[in-house]
Scaffold this active site. Structure first.
Site, mmCIF file in Angstrom:
data_model
loop_
_atom_site.group_PDB
_atom_site.id
_atom_site.type_symbol
_atom_site.label_atom_id
_atom_site.label_comp_id
_atom_site.label_asym_id
_atom_site.label_seq_id
_atom_site.Cartn_x
_atom_site.Cartn_y
_atom_site.Cartn_z
ATOM 1 C CE1 TYR A 152 -3.676 2.534 0.429
ATOM 2 C CE2 TYR A 152 -2.456 3.330 2.341
ATOM 3 C CZ TYR A 152 -3.474 3.490 1.411
ATOM 4 O OH TYR A 152 -4.277 4.592 1.488
ATOM 5 C CG ASP A 236 5.788 3.334 0.935
ATOM 6 O OD1 ASP A 236 6.094 3.885 2.021
ATOM 7 O OD2 ASP A 236 4.639 3.353 0.466
ATOM 8 C CE LYS A 264 1.852 4.232 8.441
ATOM 9 N NZ LYS A 264 0.446 4.306 8.763
HETATM 10 N N1 PMP Z 1 2.844 3.903 2.337
HETATM 11 C C1 PMP Z 1 2.747 3.007 3.329
HETATM 12 C C2 PMP Z 1 3.727 1.867 3.392
HETATM 13 C C3 PMP Z 1 1.730 3.133 4.287
HETATM 14 O O1 PMP Z 1 1.630 2.220 5.270
HETATM 15 C C4 PMP Z 1 0.837 4.227 4.194
HETATM 16 C C5 PMP Z 1 -0.268 4.443 5.207
HETATM 17 N N2 PMP Z 1 -0.545 3.464 6.078
HETATM 18 C C6 PMP Z 1 0.991 5.129 3.151
HETATM 19 C C7 PMP Z 1 2.019 4.943 2.247
HETATM 20 C C8 PMP Z 1 0.084 6.313 3.005
HETATM 21 O O2 PMP Z 1 0.331 7.224 4.020
HETATM 22 P P1 PMP Z 1 -0.797 8.285 4.472
HETATM 23 O O3 PMP Z 1 -1.867 7.479 5.149
HETATM 24 O O4 PMP Z 1 -0.061 9.203 5.380
HETATM 25 O O5 PMP Z 1 -1.283 8.962 3.234
#
Ligand code: PMP
Length: 420
Positions: A152, A236, A264
């Site tokens: 994701y 990511d 995060k």
């Molecule tokens: N990349 C990863 C690996 C994530 O876990 C998340 C959110 N859980 C995102 C991108 C997207 O981040 P945001 O919710 O701050 O838009």
């Protein structure tokens, strides 16, 4: 540290959820909060958090293993973070003009993450990932990118990888999706699309299908595929950055990506994320280069102030040792409690998932083969005993520096009670 429980009449959550549903789609501002994945009834509404604990509007206290889905590595309402935000706010909450704090924060990030030479601050992981893909496309002048099932990267159209309601097929036609941990499948995709491939986008430890570590050699193979095809390797590290090591998964596994997405923890619990990497690639971003990107609240003063406190504290290697130790205790305890059951616990550093299936989980298909109803029962059982787990099998538990033996014991006891 103990929170005072207020003895409010039960049922406040149900009432609040009704009120929320009247004005917010599904009653929540992000889907997983509605607890639909665990058939958990009405979600609680949080009144406050302190250290390792959450308190809901019914006055119940919970040991919190979700930690806002990862950002709160120092726990809730860390006094130094709160004070830094308070101080920053007194000087103004946003300027839309550069501040010294942003330089300090970007220097701190570049110091921690070895592949990062230049950084752009944004406000969410989604934004950072969208920018990474656009930048990779702009830099390579290629359109396609490869991602993995169960990975994701935020909710941008192309990042979802699959057309659906509101996501026209044209927006995902250049998104190639392969199976996580399958080197042959990735190699075949690169063989087929390599000349047109802008980047390979990967969670170096998957956290969005539950915790799935990279198979030995997987990340190295992706690096080699990128080198051979001219595609950029984009990690990511929204979850893994500053979590599995100060320098993220790239430090832990010794692989150097071209670009890194952070979120995060990097925001210290406030809305801030970042994209960083090779200077020659990053310089393609506006205003130094032609790839457009912008944000009104980017590098926000409150978020930068919180982030600086947290990232500077994380220079202390002892904190990572503490996280590892606590996570190991939790793993060992839950494993013992679940001995002989059809479960599989997977952990990398301070992120872990208990899958309700036998055998290791290496990809999304295997994660999906878990007994979701049983996970839901486990979630509800622990919740009733004051322990809050992720309300979905496909998420990670996060250990924070504020979790101690008391919180581990309480969790292990509740788990043992469930499995007996
Ligand atoms: N990349 C990863 C690996 C994530 O876990 C998340 C959110 N859980 C995102 C991108 C997207 O981040 P945001 O919710 O701050 O838009």
């Amino acid at each position: 540290m103990a929170l005072v429980s207020r003895s409010l009449p039960p049922g406040q959550s149900a009432k609040m959820f009704r009120r929320a549903r009247a004005v917010i789609p599904g009653g929540v501002n992000s889907p997983v909060r509605a607890w639909r994945n665990v058939a958990g009834g009405d979600p609680f509404f949080v009144r406050r958090g302190e250290g390792a604990y959450l308190e809901d509007t019914n006055g119940n206290r919970y040991v919190d293993w979700v930690m806002s889905w990862g950002p709160l590595v120092l726990g809730h309402a860390d006094p130094e973070v709160v004070e830094a935000v308070r101080e920053a706010a007194a000087d103004g909450t946003t300027f839309g003009a550069p501040t010294e704090r942003e330089i300090e924060l970007c220097e701190e990030i570049a110091d921690a993450v070895s592949s990062i030479e230049k950084v752009r601050l944004v406000s969410s992981g989604t934004e950072a990932a969208m920018t990474a893909v656009r930048l990779a496309r702009g830099f390579t002048r290629r359109d396609r990118f490869l991602k993995f099932e169960g990975g994701y990267h935020g909710h941008g159209d192309a990042l979802l990888g699959e057309a659906g309601p509101g996501v026209p097929s044209a927006t995902v036609s250049d998104t190639i999706v392969s199976s996580y941990n399958d080197v042959d499948a990735a190699a075949a995709a690169v063989e087929r699309y390599g000349e047109g491939l802008a980047c390979i986008l990967v969670e170096p430890v998957a956290g969005n299908m539950g915790v799935v570590p990279p198979a030995p050699g997987f990340l190295k193979a992706l690096r080699a595929l990128c080198d051979a095809s001219g595609a950029l390797l984009v990690f990511d590290e929204v979850i893994t950055g500053f979590r599995v090591a100060r320098g993220g998964a790239q430090e832990r596994y010794g692989i150097r990506p071209d670009l890194t997405i952070l979120g995060k923890i990097v925001g210290g619990g406030l809305p801030l994320a970042a994209l960083g990497g090779r200077a020659d690639v990053m310089e393609e971003l506006a205003p130094s280069g032609p790839v457009f990107q912008a944000g009104t609240l980017s590098g926000n003063p409150l978020a930068s102030a919180a982030a600086l406190v947290v990232l500077r504290r994380l220079r202390d290697a002892e904190l990572y040792e503490r996280l590892e130790r606590r996570a190991t205790e939790l793993e060992t305890g839950v494993r013992a409690a679940a001995a002989g059951q059809a479960v599989c616990l997977q952990r990398v550093g301070s992120m872990l998932t208990l899958f309700f299936r036998e055998g290791a989980v290496r990809n999304l298909d295997e994660a999906k083969a878990s007994d979701l109803a049983r996970y839901g029962a486990f979630f509800r059982h622990l919740l009733a005993r004051g322990v809050y787990l992720p309300p979905s099998q496909f998420e990670a538990m996060f250990v924070a520096t504020v979790h101690g033996p008391v919180e581990v014991d309480r969790t292990v006891e509740a788990a043992a009670d469930f499995f007996s």
